[in-house]
Each structure stands twice: as structure tokens, then as C-alpha cells.
Design a protein around this motif. Structure first.
Motif, PDB file in Angstrom:
ATOM      1  N   ARG B  72       0.088  15.394  -1.674  1.00  0.00           N
ATOM      2  CA  ARG B  72       0.676  14.560  -2.727  1.00  0.00           C
ATOM      3  C   ARG B  72       1.904  13.820  -2.176  1.00  0.00           C
ATOM      4  NH1 ARG B  72       2.976  16.926  -6.625  1.00  0.00           N
ATOM      5  NH2 ARG B  72       2.855  15.139  -8.002  1.00  0.00           N
ATOM      6  N   LYS B  75       0.682  10.980  -0.074  1.00  0.00           N
ATOM      7  CA  LYS B  75       0.239   9.844  -0.898  1.00  0.00           C
ATOM      8  C   LYS B  75       1.445   9.031  -1.381  1.00  0.00           C
ATOM      9  CE  LYS B  75      -1.448   8.198  -5.179  1.00  0.00           C
ATOM     10  NZ  LYS B  75      -1.318   8.379  -6.614  1.00  0.00           N
ATOM     11  N   GLN B  79       2.311   5.210  -0.577  1.00  0.00           N
ATOM     12  CA  GLN B  79       2.487   4.248  -1.685  1.00  0.00           C
ATOM     13  C   GLN B  79       3.789   3.459  -1.529  1.00  0.00           C
ATOM     14  OE1 GLN B  79       0.359   3.436  -3.982  1.00  0.00           O
ATOM     15  NE2 GLN B  79      -0.419   5.128  -5.170  1.00  0.00           N
ATOM     16  N   LYS B  85       4.689  -0.158  -2.760  1.00  0.00           N
ATOM     17  CA  LYS B  85       4.727  -0.062  -4.221  1.00  0.00           C
ATOM     18  C   LYS B  85       6.161   0.141  -4.696  1.00  0.00           C
ATOM     19  CE  LYS B  85       0.294   0.359  -5.654  1.00  0.00           C
ATOM     20  NZ  LYS B  85      -0.195   1.689  -5.993  1.00  0.00           N
ATOM     21  N   LEU B  86       6.469  -0.443  -5.824  1.00  0.00           N
ATOM     22  CA  LEU B  86       7.812  -0.267  -6.376  1.00  0.00           C
ATOM     23  C   LEU B  86       7.917   1.059  -7.121  1.00  0.00           C
ATOM     24  CD1 LEU B  86       8.497  -3.899  -7.622  1.00  0.00           C
ATOM     25  CD2 LEU B  86       9.302  -2.821  -5.548  1.00  0.00           C
ATOM     26  N   ASP B  87       6.786   1.582  -7.592  1.00  0.00           N
ATOM     27  CA  ASP B  87       6.802   2.895  -8.242  1.00  0.00           C
ATOM     28  C   ASP B  87       5.537   3.647  -7.880  1.00  0.00           C
ATOM     29  OD1 ASP B  87       4.734   2.617 -10.646  1.00  0.00           O
ATOM     30  OD2 ASP B  87       5.896   0.760 -10.605  1.00  0.00           O
ATOM     31  N   ASN B  88       5.590   4.977  -8.016  1.00  0.00           N
ATOM     32  CA  ASN B  88       4.404   5.810  -7.793  1.00  0.00           C
ATOM     33  C   ASN B  88       4.218   6.657  -9.041  1.00  0.00           C
ATOM     34  OD1 ASN B  88       2.287   7.278  -6.536  1.00  0.00           O
ATOM     35  ND2 ASN B  88       3.737   8.865  -5.914  1.00  0.00           N
ATOM     36  N   ASN B  89       3.025   6.599  -9.645  1.00  0.00           N
ATOM     37  CA  ASN B  89       2.782   7.285 -10.918  1.00  0.00           C
ATOM     38  C   ASN B  89       3.845   6.913 -11.957  1.00  0.00           C
ATOM     39  OD1 ASN B  89       0.614   8.540  -9.706  1.00  0.00           O
ATOM     40  ND2 ASN B  89       1.773  10.397  -9.218  1.00  0.00           N
ATOM     41  N   ASN B  90       4.263   5.654 -11.957  1.00  0.00           N
ATOM     42  CA  ASN B  90       5.278   5.123 -12.889  1.00  0.00           C
ATOM     43  C   ASN B  90       6.679   5.680 -12.663  1.00  0.00           C
ATOM     44  OD1 ASN B  90       3.725   3.300 -14.334  1.00  0.00           O
ATOM     45  ND2 ASN B  90       2.914   4.915 -15.661  1.00  0.00           N
ATOM     46  N   ILE B 101       9.068   4.789 -15.744  1.00  0.00           N
ATOM     47  CA  ILE B 101       8.829   3.538 -16.473  1.00  0.00           C
ATOM     48  C   ILE B 101       7.924   3.847 -17.655  1.00  0.00           C
ATOM     49  CG2 ILE B 101       7.784   1.246 -16.328  1.00  0.00           C
ATOM     50  CD1 ILE B 101       8.408   1.288 -13.322  1.00  0.00           C
TER      51      ILE B 101
END
Lengths: 465, 359
Positions: B72, B75, B79, B85-90, B101
Motif C-alpha cells: 500500500r 502504491k 501515485q 497525483k495531487l492526492d491518493n485516495n482523496n 478532500i
């Protein structure tokens, strides 16, 4: 069960591999059959009976056609085979669609039937149909071995999302096939590439589409990104699955035909369909278009044949009007290209690429919409007829967050990897190429595993067909 | 040679992890994710025929995968660092704060919240001193780089819908440092200004602010495991003084009888140290207060850490969590008789108001 799952990768596959390579050759097909039936049972439970019924039915049809060849009974069996196979598909896939339309047109109230469509029925029915037709037209000998035949229909590599494999393509390999490190290794690479396409690109783009779809204040750019992402998503999802199927096939000694050939570099819609879902378009070409006369019986019949084929292609994808419109849309474009645009497109290469991409993008808006009104809203929005702003913060945020994935999607939809492979296959660079291929593929496998363990979005789009 | 190496490595990885997954014992609880992990399901004939057993096996296989936390983490790292990515899982990290978020704003849910509060008021709270306040979630105070719900719209909708109640605006009294780094909640030790604002608005007095601080330095908040990345432990501080120590607690769901349940520290949710965590109805009685002044708070978990700081001002504080108790049952437990009423929810609850059991 899906290939892009922990259960498949780290339970099902190792068990099957261990058993398959331990047992003697004469039991290998039985091993594949049992594991394929379990693979189907795992996802579909009692619908396994439908698959078994289809296998048994078509095996008997083949034997009967062969036995009564050149006699009237063979034709009767052949017609029965076509009717029962298509009937099976009609019942599970289309009956409620017909009821719905009858109710709408005639204002009746016929109740819907409680039917659940078994996954993969469109694929395995088309395989058995091709088998029966090929046996009837003497292109292939009827299978005399029930285990071999059931293995062909139910092979877990291609059972639920294709490609549509013809019996004639793997007839010899069902009887005798070779396994080697070379074949297995290249199968592994192909399988991992397919997994990466599915897990790292298609799933991520699917997540982007879902996030953008939830934005309450959409802008023109929102719809544009959704359209591009959905188009790429469906390509990476489906071609990824085909890669995995081809890769798994190689690992077990089978060689399936390619199903995709970089469709987004096509220079016309005609070219696009030579590169997209090749096994389906060649099925319709060989079993519908050519028997209807193809282009040999005058312009009007040619146009009719194209319409029939593309109506069926659209309808094959789903029991909904948007799929029929999608198919007919391509039918119209193909007719226009054949009779009006062919020479022009051949001469203007850059324009022809832009033209193709634009029309394909529009086609997938139709394809992905759930209703006719949704298609209209989407098209109006994307072309600026809905008084929307061009952009907004939410859309830009998601675009920034998924930019790398989107760019990867665009880059890897072109033959760039093939180009790299070509460069690294030169004698001077071969060792570097091999090192990169080995380390890259294993690293990808580990990263994909991490994504699967922490997965929140993993549907296969082509399962619904 | 290349394909030989690939074959061998693939077999080692796939079969090796298969064997490890078989050999390694299943885990009941994930410390990092703060949740129970899926156990191997019971195999039944009906479960096999409708394939539901296999759906459970899917959950089981990923939940019980060896080195799950490392995977995890990998990952999350990919991400953020490879895919950009700016976020992971929000979730994203800003200035050490893990922030969720909660996007987008669900207008229907906000309207439902307003309707529910109106019904609550009309059923029980008429002619009483009713105050309401909204606790912004952490993202309200994050920089504008990240996606946020339309907080202005949420606040104005609620203010308009509940305009007959007295609104206490907390937004100016809070900032990111009032919240835990790894958790959704605010820190009890930073609520001084909030307590002052409430006391001046509602007319109660808190004199004894000489608290003794108790610290737990290995606090793993809700987001600690969800973010997937390696982040330092958080610090949870809870405050006591003579009045809080002397207060008695009645919880209709458990045998809790003290304000702080210290046995929760280090368990799955250390924030449960405040009044023992979630409960439908809790009464805190201030034995040293001779007045008859009472307060009822309709609340979420944020009030668990706030209520102990208010108890000096009241004889009794009743905390009602309508996520766990249907509004129709309230009259069985509470006699509404001129108590002060505080409706206090955080924005996440308002944006997902279905969970409030009012209608």
C-alpha cells in the motif's frame, strides 16, 4: 474472476501453472478444461451450466454435420445450430430490450423477465457459431474429442472478454503444442504489459472519468477530458485484456491472433476497424458480410451489406439503442469513405489522422452514453452549445492530478514501445534492452500488485458485452 | 536467455507469494488502517451457486496479502512521485497535515440536514435556547491548491435554513494547527478560544482553566493508515482538572463512568479516550455545580473532546449522537425542559446527512 485480481495472479495462476507443468501431456487439456470451468464458476456460479450446455450442444452439432455431410440432415442440424446459438444469446442478452421497445411502441405492459446475462456469452457464442459454420462449410474438421472441444470453448484466457478465437486457429495446438522458456517468457512479458495497461492506465483513467462525472459545475474542458479519457480507457481496458489473453496463451503453448494494432494511428475509419477488435470485425466480415455478397453485387447491395454488418456490430456490443447508433454511425462513415473520401484521405495524411481521431472520439461519446438524451447533452456541451465556461478549478485540479496518466495513455496508444524494442534489438544495445525488459517487467508486476492490493476501481468494461 | 530469466523470476514472484500467503497466518486487525481485515468466508452451497463466496474471497485475498502495508505504501509512493497525483485516495499532505478532500458539495444532503434540524427543532426544541455551530473540516484551512467543497455555499445554506436559531461562528477561531496531523478531529488542548466563544455566546462561565496535560505520543489518527505513506506518529493530549476528574459519566451503551477512557490509548482508535468514543447518548454530571443549568449537545465525535471543557459551566451535559439513535426515541431518555441546546456538527456530516437518524 478477472486477470487483474489478487486471486487470479497469486492463487489461481500459480496453482494451474504448477499442476499443468507437472502432469503428463495427455492430461494437459483436461487440466486446462477443469481450471477454465472453475474460473467461470468462480465468477458466474450456476451459469456454468449455460457454458457447459453450449459446449455439449455445439460438439454434437459438429459431429452430426460431419456425419450427414452432403445430406439434407446436415443442413437441418446446421440451421438448428444457428437458431439455438443465436436463440441463447437473444434470450439472455436481448429479450428484455425487445420487451422494453414493444412496450414503448405499442403502449403495452409486458413484464420484464428476471434474466441475468452470463458473462462472456457474446464471446463464447460467437466462437461456437464460427465453429459450426466452419464445420458446415468444410473449412475445419469436426472435433471428435469432447475434452478438446470444451477446452477450446472455455479456455480461461479468452473466455469472458475475447479475443474471439476460431477453432481452425488453435485446432492443431489443442492436439499438440510446445512449451519453451522462450515462449513462456515472451508470454509473461505480454501478460504483464496487458496487466499494466489495465491496472495502471485504464483503471486510473476510469477513476478520472468517474471523478469528473461527479463535478457539479462542469465546463467544456470537463466534457473534453471525459471524452478523451473514456476513449483511451476503453482501448487500454480491452486491448490490455487481449494482451493478457495472448500472453497467457503463449505461456501455455497457444498462439492467438492479434486483436488490436494501434487503432489510434489509423488514417481512416476503414483503417481504424482493421486495427480495433480485429477478431470481431473479421468475424462479421467472414460470416456475415462476405456470405451476403460483400461488395460484389452492386452499390446498393454493398451499402445494404455494410449497414447490416454495422447494425449487428453495434447490437453485439449491447442491448441498447446507443450501441446500435454507434454501429450505424460507423456504417455510414465507412460508406462515405468508400465512395467519396477514400482518395482525398489517402492524399492528406495529417488531415486523415485528425479526421479519424475526431470521429472515433465522437463515436465513443455515443458508445459510453446511457441514453439518447445523454448523447445530445454531451455533444452540445463539448461543442460549446450549453453556455458552459471553458474551464474551472475542479477540472484543472483533476487534469493536473491525472496529467501523467493521460500523457502515458496518449503515448502508449502509439507504437512507441515497438519502436523502443526495435532500437534495443540492435546488436550493440541488445544487452541493455534485455536488462531493461527484465527489470522493467518485474518492477511493473510488483507495482501492479501494489495497485491491486489497494484497489478501489477495477471493473472490466468489455465484460458487459 | 532473457526469456529464461523472465520465466524464472515470474515463477519465483507468483508462486513465492502464493506460498507465503498460504503459510503466513491471517491477521485480525490492521493497525495502520485501523480496521478489521476480512476473514476467509464460510463456504455454503447457496454462496457457491450465486458466487457470493468468491466475492468474499476477493476481499479476503487482498486484505490478507503478505506485506500488505508495504504494498500500500508502494502504491501511494508511485501515485505521488511517479504519476504525479495531487492526492491518493482523496488524501493529501500539506505542512505535515494529512487532509481529506470531501468533494463535491452535495446540495441535496445539505438541504436534508437543514430539514432534519428543522424537524428536530419543531419536535423537541421550541421555546428553548437553541444555538448551532458548524465545525469546518481540515480542508477548509488548507491552501487553495487543492480541491475543496464550496464552503461558502454550505455555510450560507445552513444559516439561511436555520436562521431562527442563534448561530455561533467558529471559523475565525480555528486554523490547521487546531487539528491533529493524522486525524480528522480537532485537538482538545487547542480549544481555548472555542470554549471562550461558546461561553460568551451561550452565557455560561468557565473559570478553572488550569488543566493538567496528559500526553500519548504514539497516536495514529484515522488518516495515518489511509494515506499509505510512512508518516510520524501524532501526539494526543487530554486535559484534566478537579472538576473534570470529579464529573460522573453515564453512557447508555456501555459501562463508561469516567470522562476519559485511558484504556483506548494505543488501541484501534485512540481518540476514543474522549468519552469512550461513539455512543448514542452520554450524560456528564458536574457534581460540584449547584445550579440546575443543563446543556444538550446534538453532536458528532468532535464534541467528545469539547464537552469535558464545558462541564464546569453546567450541572449536566447530555450528548446525543443522532447517527446512533433515532430521534423518535429521544423522549424516552430526555425531558426537554429549558436546557441550553447546542447543535454542533462538522461539515463532513452535513455533506453526508443521511447518517442522521431523524427521518
Amino acid at each position: 474472476m478477472v486477470f487483474s485480481s489478487i486471486t487470479f495472479l497469486y492463487y489461481f495462476l500459480p496453482i494451474v501453472l504448477i499442476i499443468y507443468f507437472i502432469i503428463p501431456n495427455k492430461f494437459k487439456n483436461l487440466c486446462l478444461l477443469i481450471s477454465s470451468l472453475f474460473f467461470y464458476f468462480y465468477g458466474e456460479g450456476k451459469f456454468l451450466i449455460i457454458l457447459l450446455l453450449s459446449c455439449l450442444m455445439n460438439f454434437i452439432y459438429g459431429l452430426l454435420i460431419d456425419k450427414y455431410r452432403n445430406k439434407k440432415l446436415a443442413k437441418i442440424v446446421f440451421i438448428t445450430a444457428i437458431v439455438t446459438n443465436i436463440g441463447l444469446l437473444m434470450y439472455f442478452k436481448y429479450l428484455n430490450f425487445f420487451i422494453d421497445n414493444i412496450n414503448n411502441i405499442f403502449n403495452t405492459n409486458i413484464p420484464f423477465l428476471n434474466i441475468v446475462m452470463p458473462i462472456g456469452i457474446s464471446f463464447f457464442t460467437f466462437q461456437t457459431l464460427s465453429y459450426v459454420v466452419d464445420v458446415y462449410t468444410n473449412k475445419v474438421k469436426a472435433s471428435k474429442n469432447l475434452i478438446d472441444f470444451c477446452t477450446y470453448v472455455s479456455l480461461f484466457f479468452q473466455l469472458i472478454a475475447g479475443p474471439i478465437v476460431r477453432y481452425s486457429d488453435i485446432d492443431d495446438e489443442l492436439k499438440k503444442r510446445k512449451c519453451s522458456f522462450d515462449e513462456f517468457g515472451s508470454g509473461v512479458i505480454r501478460f504483464i504489459i496487458g496487466l499494466a495497461k489495465k491496472v495502471l492506465i485504464a483503471n486510473e483513467l476510469g477513476s478520472l472519468v468517474s471523478l469528473l462525472g461527479n463535478i457539479p459545475d462542469k465546463a467544456i474542458l470537463t466534457y473534453l477530458i471525459i471524452a478523451v479519457s473514456e476513449t483511451l480507457q476503453i482501448y487500454f481496458d480491452f486491448s490490455g485484456y487481449s494482451d493478457m489473453a495472448i500472453g497467457l496463451g503463449k505461456m501455455f503453448g497457444f498462439h492467438f491472433l492479434e486483436n488490436f494494432n494501434y487503432p489510434f494511428i489509423a488514417k481512416s475509419i476503414t483503417d481504424f476497424w482493421r486495427r480495433w477488435h480485429i477478431s470481431l470485425s473479421s468475424f462479421f466480415r467472414d460470416y456475415v458480410y462476405i456470405p451476403l455478397g460483400g461488395s460484389r453485387k452492386g452499390i446498393l447491395k454493398h451499402i445494404r451489406n455494410i449497414f447490416i454488418v454495422w447494425f449487428l456490430t453495434g447490437f453485439w456490443h449491447g442491448a441498447a439503442w446507443n450501441f446500435i447508433i454507434w454501429g450505424v454511425y460507423f456504417g455510414i462513415l465507412l460508406i462515405i469513405e468508400k465512395y467519396l473520401l477514400k482518395d482525398f484521405l489517402d492524399k492528406h495524411r495529417i488531415f486523415s489522422h485528425i479526421y479519424t481521431l475526431f470521429l472515433v472520439l465522437i463515436s465513443f461519446i455515443i458508445f459510453n452514453s446511457e441514453s439518447l438524451s445523454e448523447i445530445v447533452v454531451f455533444l452540445k456541451s463539448i461543442f460549446g452549445f450549453n453556455n458552459l465556461p471553458f474551464s474551472n478549478f475542479s477540472t484543472i485540479y483533476y487534469l493536473r492530478s491525472y496529467l501523467v496518466v493521460l500523457l502515458c495513455g496518449i503515448i502508449f496508444a502509439t507504437p512507441v514501445v515497438k519502436y523502443w524494442q526495435k532500437i534495443f534489438s540492435k546488436p550493440k544495445l541488445r544487452y541493455i534492452g534485455s536488462f531493461l525488459e527484465i527489470s522493467g517487467s518485474m518492477l511493473l508486476l510488483i507495482i501492479i500488485t501494489a495497485f491491486l492490493i489497494d484497489a478501489s476501481f477495477n471493473p472490466f468494461l468489455y465484460f458487459r458485452f | 536467455m532473457k526469456n529464461k530469466i523472465i520465466t524464472i523470476l515470474f515463477i519465483i514472484i507468483v508462486c513465492g507469494l502464493f506460498l507465503l500467503n498460504i503459510i503466513v497466518k491471517d491477521i485480525d486487525i490492521s493497525d495502520s488502517e485501523r480496521r478489521y481485515l476480512t476473514k476467509f468466508p464460510d463456504i455454503t452451497l447457496s454462496g457457491l451457486l450465486d458466487a457470493s463466496v468468491f466475492a468474499s474471497i476477493e476481499d479476503y485475498s487482498s486484505d490478507q496479502f503478505v506485506w500488505r502495508d508495504y504494498f500500500r505504501g508502494l502504491k501511494a509512493w508511485v501515485q505521488y512521485n511517479i504519476l504525479g497525483k495531487l492526492d491518493n485516495n482523496n488524501l493529501f499532505i500539506e505542512d505535515g497535515q494529512i487532509i481529506k478532500i470531501d468533494y463535491p458539495l452535495n446540495i441535496n444532503k445539505v438541504n436534508t440536514f437543514i430539514d432534519k434540524m428543522n424537524l428536530l427543532y419543531n419536535t423537541y426544541l421550541k421555546d428553548m435556547n437553541v444555538y448551532y455551530s458548524i465545525i469546518p473540516d481540515k480542508n477548509y484551512y488548507s491552501s487553495n491548491k487543492y480541491l475543496k467543497i464550496d464552503y461558502d455555499l454550505l455555510f450560507s445554506m445552513v444559516n439561511q435554513g436555520l436562521d431562527y436559531m442563534e448561530y455561533i461562528d467558529l471559523t475565525d477561531k480555528l486554523e490547521l494547527s487546531n487539528y491533529y496531523y493524522t486525524d480528522i478531529h480537532w485537538k482538545q488542548e487547542t480549544l481555548d478560544e472555542i470554549v471562550d466563544l461558546l461561553s460568551s455566546s451561550m452565557g455560561f462561565k468557565i473559570k478553572d482553566k488550569d488543566y493538567k496535560r496528559h500526553e500519548f505520543t504514539e497516536f495514529k489518527g484515522t488518516y495515518y493508515g489511509q494515506i499509505g505513506l510512512k508518516v510520524p506518529f501524532d501526539k494526543l493530549t487530554y486535559l484534566t482538572n478537579d472538576i473534570i476528574d470529579a464529573a460522573s459519566v453515564y453512557d447508555i451503551e456501555s459501562k463508561l463512568n469516567t470522562v476519559y477512557e485511558e484504556s483506548s490509548l494505543g488501541k484501534m482508535d485512540s481518540y476514543d479516550v474522549f468519552l469512550g468514543g461513539s455512543s448514542a447518548l452520554i450524560e456528564i454530571t458536574n457534581n460540584s455545580n449547584t445550579s440546575k443549568k443543563e446543556l444538550i449537545i446534538f453532536r458528532d465525535s468532535f464534541s467528545s473532546s469539547l464537552a469535558p471543557l464545558l462541564i464546569e459551566g453546567y450541572k449536566k451535559i447530555t450528548l446525543v449522537d443522532l447517527r446512533y439513535m433515532n430521534m423518535n426515541l429521544l423522549s424516552d431518555y430526555i425531558t426537554f425542559d429549558n436546557q441550553d441546546i447546542l447543535i454542533l456538527y462538522n461539515t463532513s456530516i452535513i455533506n453526508s446527512s443521511d447518517m442522521l437518524k431523524i427521518f
